[in-house]
Motif scaffolding. Structure first.
Motif, PDB file in Angstrom:
ATOM      1  N   LEU A  63       9.729   3.349   8.561  1.00  0.00           N
ATOM      2  CA  LEU A  63       8.810   3.661   8.261  1.00  0.00           C
ATOM      3  C   LEU A  63       7.405   3.794   7.284  1.00  0.00           C
ATOM      4  O   LEU A  63       6.144   3.213   7.238  1.00  0.00           O
ATOM      5  N   VAL A  64       8.162   3.546   5.771  1.00  0.00           N
ATOM      6  CA  VAL A  64       7.768   3.919   5.244  1.00  0.00           C
ATOM      7  C   VAL A  64       6.819   2.271   4.553  1.00  0.00           C
ATOM      8  O   VAL A  64       5.827   2.302   4.444  1.00  0.00           O
ATOM      9  N   LYS A  65       7.467   1.460   4.881  1.00  0.00           N
ATOM     10  CA  LYS A  65       6.623   0.169   5.175  1.00  0.00           C
ATOM     11  C   LYS A  65       5.690  -0.257   5.713  1.00  0.00           C
ATOM     12  O   LYS A  65       4.829  -1.113   5.681  1.00  0.00           O
ATOM     13  N   GLY A  66       5.749   0.108   7.270  1.00  0.00           N
ATOM     14  CA  GLY A  66       5.079   0.356   7.965  1.00  0.00           C
ATOM     15  C   GLY A  66       3.874   0.664   7.394  1.00  0.00           C
ATOM     16  O   GLY A  66       2.804  -0.043   7.859  1.00  0.00           O
ATOM     17  N   LEU A  73      -1.073  -2.756   1.597  1.00  0.00           N
ATOM     18  CA  LEU A  73      -0.552  -3.254   0.375  1.00  0.00           C
ATOM     19  C   LEU A  73       0.588  -4.511   0.822  1.00  0.00           C
ATOM     20  O   LEU A  73       0.260  -4.938   1.494  1.00  0.00           O
ATOM     21  N   ARG A  74       0.335  -5.044  -0.145  1.00  0.00           N
ATOM     22  CA  ARG A  74       1.026  -6.515  -0.524  1.00  0.00           C
ATOM     23  C   ARG A  74       2.536  -6.465  -1.738  1.00  0.00           C
ATOM     24  O   ARG A  74       2.750  -5.272  -1.923  1.00  0.00           O
ATOM     25  N   ASP A  75       3.423  -7.350  -1.324  1.00  0.00           N
ATOM     26  CA  ASP A  75       4.594  -7.268  -2.359  1.00  0.00           C
ATOM     27  C   ASP A  75       5.294  -6.006  -1.493  1.00  0.00           C
ATOM     28  O   ASP A  75       5.778  -5.422  -2.849  1.00  0.00           O
ATOM     29  N   ILE A  76       5.550  -5.788  -0.822  1.00  0.00           N
ATOM     30  CA  ILE A  76       6.881  -5.074  -0.055  1.00  0.00           C
ATOM     31  C   ILE A  76       7.787  -5.213  -0.602  1.00  0.00           C
ATOM     32  O   ILE A  76       8.041  -6.298   0.298  1.00  0.00           O
ATOM     33  N   ARG A  77       8.645  -3.931  -1.151  1.00  0.00           N
ATOM     34  CA  ARG A  77       9.861  -4.288  -1.526  1.00  0.00           C
ATOM     35  C   ARG A  77      10.403  -3.715  -1.425  1.00  0.00           C
ATOM     36  O   ARG A  77       9.891  -2.337  -1.673  1.00  0.00           O
ATOM     37  N   ARG A  88      14.585   2.792  -3.290  1.00  0.00           N
ATOM     38  CA  ARG A  88      12.950   3.121  -4.114  1.00  0.00           C
ATOM     39  C   ARG A  88      12.132   2.434  -2.952  1.00  0.00           C
ATOM     40  O   ARG A  88      13.051   0.655  -3.153  1.00  0.00           O
ATOM     41  N   LEU A  89      10.781   2.449  -2.257  1.00  0.00           N
ATOM     42  CA  LEU A  89       9.907   0.815  -1.786  1.00  0.00           C
ATOM     43  C   LEU A  89       9.198   1.366  -2.790  1.00  0.00           C
ATOM     44  O   LEU A  89       8.357   1.862  -3.115  1.00  0.00           O
ATOM     45  N   LEU A  90       8.204  -0.357  -2.766  1.00  0.00           N
ATOM     46  CA  LEU A  90       7.738  -0.622  -3.982  1.00  0.00           C
ATOM     47  C   LEU A  90       6.735  -1.509  -3.346  1.00  0.00           C
ATOM     48  O   LEU A  90       6.996  -2.471  -2.667  1.00  0.00           O
ATOM     49  N   VAL A  99       2.247   1.279  -6.152  1.00  0.00           N
ATOM     50  CA  VAL A  99       3.135   2.342  -5.070  1.00  0.00           C
ATOM     51  C   VAL A  99       4.604   2.376  -4.889  1.00  0.00           C
ATOM     52  O   VAL A  99       5.246   0.921  -4.749  1.00  0.00           O
ATOM     53  N   ILE A 100       5.261   3.490  -5.026  1.00  0.00           N
ATOM     54  CA  ILE A 100       6.680   3.465  -5.420  1.00  0.00           C
ATOM     55  C   ILE A 100       6.432   5.227  -4.277  1.00  0.00           C
ATOM     56  O   ILE A 100       6.489   5.853  -4.397  1.00  0.00           O
TER      57      ILE A 100
END
Length: 460
Positions: A63-66, A73-77, A88-90, A99-100
């Motif tokens: 859900l955070v990645k979505g 945002l880009r470079d989601i990992r 940690r989602l960045l 964004v963390i």
């Protein structure tokens, strides 16, 4: 002459209108309404989510990645956090700002503790907040209010066995006897001879809390001391699927290679943990997954994640993660000879919506999920042109000494739902009550009686 609306009516209408507006926002507006949110400062997270392993292991991070994607945002990992079951989602803004979001999945109880000490912005829980927790967090507001208690998905506790175990169905009472150590050999249940080996989640787990409430507590039982305990749902499931004498309980997405058995409660028929039976919460071991926040959250990322979780894209992620989305759908129900005649005729000619309205404990008021479901059902009826003379409401209840009273009370529950939807222009084909017919849970305990007090929605 029509009577003037009472203060109670006006209050119900005000709350319902607010929730319908909120539902419209969540369901009808594009994701561009999620305004640009602040970036991390000094490597600090913009949002801290703590609690249930059931949610935090996969659903929460997805859900955070979505939400990151909805923000452009880009470079989601993701990367490992400071401890096991933490991550940690960045992501990055176009201008390079980071964004963390931190997710810790150590059990539902830890989420409420973290809300209290200020180390989390949202608590993820696979069970409702307890009285003591709500009292301890009273300074934040009413954590049971519709603004604070967010049902983001439906899940089912699956009772899992090794695939070679021939047992296909168990009653809730039998499951309780197994996990309390009262049944120690599979031959007692018609299975292959061999000592039963138990696998269970740990004490911090909301899954374990739910299992205790639904299975062990009604008979005053405790988990047998010899059960192997796990913080990780995945590890528990894999252990059962590797042990021909093993039995465990797990959230629906974690069945993996194990075999889930059908479950019966009281006089109900054995039910598999199927999507439809869990969506309607008829399956005896179905449960809700929650996010809890302050009624007036001061963190914009917390509010944005809640709004996103309720949105169509968020619910699609719920579905893709193996849980049951709250998207309303029409489903065919196979008629059977065990059904009351009128209900069987309904099954032959109409379709049931994948939602049940349920009520607050000891009250005729709709619970927090049901209040949001008003908007979901209304949206479905509008999209499918079924506002006029296409809807049937069927109320059910628990057994009473007077069957006529049980039937009346069940119809009054259906009328309560009718009142709220009629205010939005729905004209009904029929409103009926079937009393204590077709129970989905045992009437011997409060929890079962509450589950049986429900209203189904059918459409032609």
């Amino acid at each position: 002459m029509p009577r003037a609306p009472s203060a109670v009516d006006r209050d119900l209408w005000s709350r319902t209108l607010s929730l319908l507006v909120l539902g419209f926002i969540c369901y009808a507006l594009p994701l561009s309404v999620f305004a640009a949110l602040p970036a991390s400062q000094g490597g600090q997270p913009v949002l801290r989510l703590q609690g249930s392993n059931t949610i935090g292991a996969k659903l929460g991070p997805e859900l955070v990645k979505g939400l990151f994607e909805a923000q452009g945002l880009r470079d989601i990992r993701s990367e490992a956090g400071a401890a096991e079951n933490e991550q940690r989602l960045l992501a990055r803004h176009a201008d390079g700002r980071t964004v963390i979001v931190e997710v810790a999945a150590h059990g539902s109880g830890t989420g409420f503790a973290a809300l209290k000490d200020g180390t989390a912005d949202l608590a993820a829980s696979s069970r409702p907040i307890k009285d003591g927790e709500a009292t301890a967090l009273a300074a934040l507001g009413d954590l049971r209010s519709a603004q604070a208690e967010q049902v983001i998905a439906i899940d089912g506790l699956a009772i899992i066995l090794h695939p070679s175990n021939p047992i296909a169905a168990l009653g809730v009472e039998q499951v309780a006897q197994l996990f309390a150590g009262e049944i120690g050999d599979w031959r007692e249940l018609g299975g292959n001879p061999g000592a039963v080996r138990l696998y269970a989640r740990d004490d911090n787990s909301g899954t374990y809390d739910t299992f205790k409430e639904l299975v062990l507590a009604p008979g005053g039982r405790s988990l047998a001391a010899g059960a192997q305990r796990f913080e990780s749902s995945t590890q528990l499931s894999d252990a059962v699927s590797g042990d021909p004498q093993g039995i465990g309980f797990i959230g629906l997405p974690y069945i993996r290679q194990a075999k889930a058995v059908a479950i019966a409660a009281g006089d109900s028929q054995p039910m598999p943990p199927s999507t439809t039976l869990i969506a309607t919460e008829d399956y005896p071991l179905s449960r809700r997954l929650f996010l809890y926040n302050q009624p007036q959250p001061d963190n914009p990322w917390a509010q944005a994640l809640i709004d996103f979780a309720h949105s169509p894209r968020g619910q699609a992620i719920v579905d893709a993660s193996g849980f049951i989305a709250q998207t309303v759908q029409a489903i065919r129900v196979e008629p059977s000879a065990q059904m009351p005649a009128g209900y069987r005729q309904l099954a032959e000619r109409a379709q049931r919506l994948s939602v049940n309205f349920r009520f607050q404990e000891g009250s005729a008021s709709l619970d927090t999920k049901a209040q949001r479901d008003l908007a979901r059902v209304l949206d479905y009826l509008k999209r499918h042109d079924k506002l006029h003379n296409q809807v049937v409401l069927v109320g059910f209840g628990d057994a009473k000494s007077d069957p006529a009273r049980a039937e009346l009370l069940s119809k009054l529950r259906a009328m309560a739902v009718r009142r709220e939807l009629a205010r939005q222009g729905v004209l009904f084909r029929e409103i009926t009550g079937l009393g204590d017919e077709l129970p989905v849970a045992a009437n011997s305990e409060d929890h079962g009686r509450i589950r049986n007090r429900r209203v189904e929605v059918w459409v032609y």
